[in-house]
Design an enzyme around this catalytic site. Structure first.
Site, PDB file in Angstrom:
ATOM      1  N   ASP A   1       0.866  -1.167   0.000  1.00 23.08           N
ATOM      2  CA  ASP A   1       0.000   0.000   0.000  1.00 23.08           C
ATOM      3  C   ASP A   1       0.919   1.238   0.000  1.00 23.08           C
ATOM      4  O   ASP A   1       2.147   1.135  -0.016  1.00 23.08           O
ATOM      5  CB  ASP A   1      -0.958  -0.032   1.193  1.00 23.08           C
ATOM      6  CG  ASP A   1      -2.181   0.845   0.963  1.00 23.08           C
ATOM      7  OD1 ASP A   1      -2.119   1.729   0.089  1.00 23.08           O
ATOM      8  OD2 ASP A   1      -3.197   0.666   1.655  1.00 23.08           O
TER       9      ASP A   1
HETATM   10  C1  BGC Z   1      -5.144   3.104   0.317  1.00 24.17           C
HETATM   11  C2  BGC Z   1      -5.362   2.050  -0.741  1.00 24.17           C
HETATM   12  C3  BGC Z   1      -5.223   2.650  -2.112  1.00 24.17           C
HETATM   13  C4  BGC Z   1      -3.878   3.317  -2.229  1.00 24.17           C
HETATM   14  C5  BGC Z   1      -3.600   3.916  -3.591  1.00 24.17           C
HETATM   15  C6  BGC Z   1      -3.887   3.896   0.062  1.00 24.17           C
HETATM   16  O1  BGC Z   1      -3.756   4.978   0.919  1.00 24.17           O
HETATM   17  O2  BGC Z   1      -5.071   2.488   1.579  1.00 24.17           O
HETATM   18  O3  BGC Z   1      -6.619   1.441  -0.559  1.00 24.17           O
HETATM   19  O4  BGC Z   1      -5.388   1.651  -3.080  1.00 24.17           O
HETATM   20  O5  BGC Z   1      -3.790   4.339  -1.259  1.00 24.17           O
HETATM   21  O6  BGC Z   1      -4.339   5.043  -3.820  1.00 24.17           O
END
Ligand code: BGC
Length: 803
Positions: free
Chosen positions: A316
Site C-alpha cells: 500500500d
Molecule cells: C489506500 C489504498 C489505495 C492506495 C492507492 C492507500 O492509501 O489504503 O486502498 O489503493 O492508497 O491510492
C-alpha cells in the site's frame, strides 16, 4: 561483446512481440508458453531493469507541475522527468492522477500513450508500464464515469449480480481510460462501525464478503480471468485483518490470533485467489506488533505457500518507508526495503522517492542481503501480469473504442443496485409509502448534496468535489481540464444535471409545489468531514407546520482513511439537535440515513415514524430513494452489518455466547444482541412474508454429506416483492467456544403478492467446520441447529446431528 548482446536481445524481443501480435494470443496462451515468454524477457534484463519493474510511482513524479498531492496543474507528462524514471531507472508502474482529481478518458489516453511511448520506444527491452488506479465504485478518477453505490450498499442488496455489474461497467470505463489495473475489490471484513473504511467493505459477514468479492473479480477479470480489452486485473485488498484494529482507527495496531485470521479474515481472499484474482495489496497496519508489510509469515508462508497465491503482491501507499518512519522496526529506509522484499513484496508503491528505493534495493542485492532469486521471482510475476493484460500488444487502449462509456444502460444498472440496497428499518403504522401529492419538507445536511450520496473515491480521493463535478466545473478547477479545454468534451456531452440530490429527486417526483427544502444544519465546506454548522433550525421548525411529512436526511459527509477517523460514534450533536427539535413539531418524521458507517441514533430513533438507510448509494441514489418512499419500488435491502445502539456495545451477529450473560435473577446486564438497534440481515418490506414447510431432508449427517434444506416463502401482503432468505447454522458445543451462529447460505427471491415460492439449499456439512486453536479446520461431531428467516433474529430453527 556489448554489441552482440544487444543484437541477441533485439532478436529475442522481436520474437516475443511477433508471437504476441496475433489477436488475443497473450490471453489464450497456456501457462507453459506464457512462462517461457516471461523467462525469455527476464533473461535479457539487468538487475537494475528488474528492480525498476518492482517500482511503482505516483503520476505527479513524472507530470508537469509540482510533485505534490494537490496543485492546480493540468495533467501532462513532463518528458524529462518521465525519461529519467522510465528510461534511466526503468520504473515499471505508475498510479494515481494529478491534482487528485478526475480527468476525461481522452486526457487519460493522451497521458498514458505518452508514458507507453517512452517505455516502448526509448528503452532497450521495451516493457510496457502497467498503470494502476483506485476505481472503487466506478471509475473514480474519470469525468463522466458511472458511479455505482459503494460496496457496503452493494452488499445490502444481498444480490451478487450487482457486484458483478458494478465491476463489469467499472472495468470497461477504466479501460476506456487506457488503464488496465484496478486496486479493487476491498475484501476486508467490515466488523467495526467506528472504522473509517467500513463502507468500502461488503460488511461484517465472511460469507457475504466472499460471495460478493467473487462476483466482483468475475466482473473485473472476465470469465475464467481471460483478460480482454474490456477487463482489468483486480487487486484484492488489504491483505489481511486491516479493519480489525483495537482503536477503530485507520492503520493502528490490531491483535489477531492466527485462528481468527483464518476463520474470518482470510476466507474471502482465499476464494478470490481461487477465482483467479491477479494481484493483492497488503494491509497497511500492524498485527500482533508486526507491520504486515514486514511479515514473512503473512506474505510468504500464508499468502504464497498456504493459500497458493501466484500473482503480484503490491504494497500500500509508502508502506515500506513506514516500516522505518512510522513503525520503527527498521533503523533506516534501506533496512525497511530489505525486510519488506524478503518478506515477499513484489512491487513497492513507493510512490515518490523512487531513486532511493531502486538504489537501495540494488545495493542490498549486491551485498547479498536480498537474493537475486527473490528479485527474479517478483519480476517474473510482474511480467506475467503485463503479458496477461495484453500490454505488450496494446500498451494503451483507446477511449474511442469504448462508445458505451458512461452510458444510460450503465447508469441504469447503478440505479438498480441502489434501489435494491435501500433498507427500510422502521415503518410505524405503515406510514410509508407516501402518496403523491403529499407535502414534504426536506431537511438535514444530507438533503441537497451529491458528496454524501457518493462518499469518498468519487472524482477525488475524499469525494469532496462531487457536487462541483455533477453541477459543472467551477473556474478554479478548470486548470485540470487541459489548457485548450478540449478534454472537457465528454463531460459536456453528458448532461451534468442528470444526477439528483435527495431534494431535487423529491421535488421532481412529488412536484416542486409540494416539496420544500431547508437545511437546518450543514457541513462546513472546507473543514474536516465532521465539521458542521447550524443554519436555521427554527425556520425548519416553523416551516414544518405547512407540510404533511418531514424528510430528515442525516448522516455523514464524505471521507476515507485517516481523515475519516472518528472520536464519537454518536451522530453529530447538531444533527441530534435538529432531530430533537423537529420531534416536537407533531409531524411524522421519515429519517433518511446517508452514511458510511452506522452512526448511533438511539437518542432520536424513538421519535421517528420511519427510518430508511440508504448508506452511500452513488449518483443514482436519490432517484432510488424517492422510488422507495413513493412505493414505486418495494424495499428489499437488508443490513450487511449489525446496527449498534450504544458506543460500548459493538459486536457482530456472530458473537460468542459469553456476550449475552444473565444469571437466574437477572442480576447481570445483557450485552450483545439485545443492545443492538437493528440486527444484521434486517430490513422491512411493504409486503409481508411467511416461511412455511421448513424441512430437512435428513437430520443425521456425516462430514461428506450436505445439509439439504427446503422451505416455502409466501408473500402474504398486497405488493410484489423480493425477499432475502437467510440460512444460519449454530454449532451448539465445540472445543473452543462457538459462534452464536453463522450465515451459511442466502438467496434473494422475487415473489408476487399472494404467491409462494419454494427454495432449497444444499450446504456441505464441511462448511460447519471451524479453525481451532491449533489453526486446524475441524468439524466436530455433535448437535447443530439450522435457522431460517428474513433476518438474523426472527428465525425458525431445526436441529440436526453430525456423526
Ligand atoms: C489506500 C489504498 C489505495 C492506495 C492507492 C492507500 O492509501 O489504503 O486502498 O489503493 O492508497 O491510492
Amino acid at each position: 561483446m556489448k554489441q552482440n548482446k544487444l543484437i541477441i536481445a533485439l532478436i529475442a524481443v522481436t520474437i516475443i512481440f511477433t508471437a504476441c501480435n496475433e489477436k488475443n494470443v497473450s490471453n489464450s496462451v497456456n501457462n507453459d508458453s506464457l512462462a517461457a515468454k516471461v523467462d525469455s524477457v527476464l533473461s535479457l534484463m539487468t538487475l537494475k531493469e528488474k528492480i525498476g519493474q518492482m517500482t511503482q510511482i505516483n503520476l505527479t513524479v513524472i507530470a508537469k507541475g509540482p510533485n505534490k498531492w494537490a496543485s492546480n496543474d493540468t495533467m501532462e507528462i513532463d518528458f524529462k522527468k518521465a525519461k529519467r524514471a522510465i528510461v534511466e531507472y526503468h520504473v515499471g508502474s505508475v498510479l494515481n492522477t494529478v491534482n487528485n482529481l478526475a480527468q476525461t478518458p481522452r486526457t487519460w489516453f493522451e497521458n498514458i500513450s505518452d508514458i507507453q511511448r517512452i517505455a516502448m520506444d526509448s528503452t532497450k527491452i521495451k516493457i510496457p508500464v502497467i498503470y494502476g488506479i483506485d476505481a472503487i465504485h466506478g471509475a473514480t478518477y474519470t469525468d463522466g464515469a458511472t458511479m455505482f453505490p459503494q460496496q457496503i450498499s452493494t452488499a445490502a442488496t444481498w444480490n451478487t449480480k450487482h457486484a458483478f455489474n458494478m465491476a463489469k461497467v467499472c472495468a470497461y470505463e477504466t479501460r476506456a481510460c487506457g488503464i488496465p489495473w484496478n486496486f479493487s475489490p476491498v475484501l476486508d471484513l467490515g466488523i467495526d462501525p467506528r472504522f473509517p473504511r467500513q463502507f468500502e467493505t461488503f460488511g461484517e459477514d465472511p460469507l457475504l464478503v466472499t460471495e460478493f468479492g467473487k462476483a466482483m473479480i468475475a466482473g473485473y477479470q472476465g470469465k475464467y480471468s481471460n483478460i480482454g480489452n474490456e477487463n482489468v486485473a483486480a487487486c484484492m485488498k488489504h491483505f489481511t485483518g486491516y479493519q480489525a484494529t483495537i482503536s477503530g482507527k485507520d492503520r493502528t495496531p490490531a491483535y489477531i490470533p492466527d485462528n481468527v485470521l483464518y476463520e474470518y479474515h482470510i476466507k474471502s481472499f482465499k476464494a478470490a485467489i481461487d477465482a483467479g484474482a491477479k494481484t493483492v495489496m497488503i494491509n497497511s497496519g500492524i498485527i500482533n506488533g508486526e507491520s504486515v508489510h514486514a511479515s514473512y509469515k503473512i506474505l510468504t508462508e500464508i499468502l504464497r505457500n498456504k493459500l497458493g497465491f501466484e500473482g503480484v503482491i503490491l504494497t500500500d501507499w509508502e508502506d515500506i518507508n513506514k516500516l522505518c518512519d512510522r513503525d520503527k522496526i527498521a533503523v533506516n529506509r534501506k533496512e525497511a526495503i530489505e525486510i519488506a522484499i524478503n518478506a515477499g513484496i513484489d512491487m513497492s508503491m513507493v510512490p515518490y522517492e523512487y531513486e532511493e528505493f531502486t538504489d537501495f534495493l540494488f545495493e542490498l542485492v549486491q551485498e547479498g542481503k536480498v537474493k537475486i532469486s527473490r528479485i527474479d521471482d517478483a519480476t517474473r510475476k510482474i511480467l506475467k501480469l503485463k503479458f496477461e493484460l495484453g500490454l505488450f500488444e496494446t500498451p494503451v487502449t483507446n477511449y474511442q473504442d469504448y462508445p458505451n462509456f458512461g452510458s444510460k444502460q450503465a447508469n441504469k444498472l447503478a440505479y438498480e443496485s441502489a434501489s435494491e440496497s435501500i433498507t427500510l428499518l422502521k415503518n410505524t403504522n405503515s406510514i410509508l409509502p407516501l402518496k403523491k401529492g403529499s407535502k414534504i419538507l426536506v431537511t438535514g445536511p444530507n438533503s441537497n448534496t451529491m458528496n454524501s450520496l457518493n462518499g469518498a473515491w468519487t472524482y477525488n480521493w475524499q469525494g469532496k468535489y462531487t457536487d462541483m463535478y455533477v453541477d459543472g466545473i467551477p473556474a478554479n478547477l478548470m486548470a485540470t481540464y487541459g489548457k485548450d479545454g478540449k478534454s472537457k468534451v465528454i463531460l459536456d456531452n453528458l448532461n451534468p444535471k442528470a444526477y439528483n440530490t435527495i431534494y431535487e429527486a423529491f421535488s421532481k417526483s412529488y412536484g416542486p409545489e409540494n416539496v420544500n427544502f431547508l437545511p437546518g444544519v450543514s457541513y462546513k465546506k472546507d473543514g474536516a468531514f465532521y465539521d458542521m454548522k447550524e443554519e436555521d433550525i427554527q425556520k425548519v421548525v416553523d416551516a414544518s407546520k405547512y407540510h404533511d411529512y418531514i424528510l430528515l436526511c442525516l448522516g455523514e459527509n464524505c471521507y476515507t482513511e485517516k481523515p475519516g477517523d472518528l472520536n464519537d460514534l454518536n451522530l453529530h450533536k447538531l444533527q441530534l439537535k435538529l432531530a430533537n427539535k423537529l420531534s416536537k413539531c407533531g409531524k411524522p418524521i421519515i429519517l433518511v440515513l446517508n452514511m458510511g458507517r452506522p452512526r448511533l441514533i438511539s437518542e432520536i430513533e424513538p421519535f421517528m415514524s420511519a427510518v430508511v438507510n440508504i448508506y452511500l448509494p452513488g449518483n443514482l441514489g436519490a432517484d432510488a430513494l424517492v422510488d422507495v418512499i413513493s412505493g414505486e419500488v418495494n424495499p428489499s435491502g437488508k443490513l450487511p452489518y449489525t446496527y449498534p445502539a450504544f458506543p460500548n456495545s459493538l459486536s457482530t451477529y456472530y458473537y460468542k455466547p459469553s456476550e449475552v450473560q444473565n444469571n437466574s435473577q437477572g442480576a447481570y446486564n445483557y450485552v450483545g444482541e439485545l443492545n443492538n438497534l437493528y440486527e444484521f440481515g434486517y430490513g422491512l418490506s411493504y409486503t409481508s412474508y411467511e416461511y412455511k414447510d421448513i424441512r430437512l431432508e435428513r437430520d443425521s449427517l456425516k462430514a461428506k454429506d450436505s445439509l439439504n434444506l427446503s422451505l416455502t416463502v409466501y408473500n402474504s401482503g398486497d405488493m410484489d416483492g423480493q425477499e432475502v432468505v437467510q440460512v444460519y447454522v449454530s454449532d451448539l458445543y465445540a472445543s473452543i467456544t462457538p459462534d452464536n451462529k453463522r450465515l451459511r447460505a442466502f438467496d434473494k427471491i422475487y415473489i408476487k403478492s399472494g404467491e409462494s415460492k419454494k427454495v432449497s439449499f444444499s450446504i456441505p456439512v464441511n462448511d460447519f467446520s471451524f479453525v481451532n486453536n491449533e489453526n486446524k479446520s475441524v468439524l466436530e461431531s455433535g448437535d447443530f441447529t439450522v435457522h431460517v428467516g428474513g433476518n438474523s433474529k426472527d428465525l425458525s430453527s431445526l436441529n440436526f446431528f453430525v456423526r
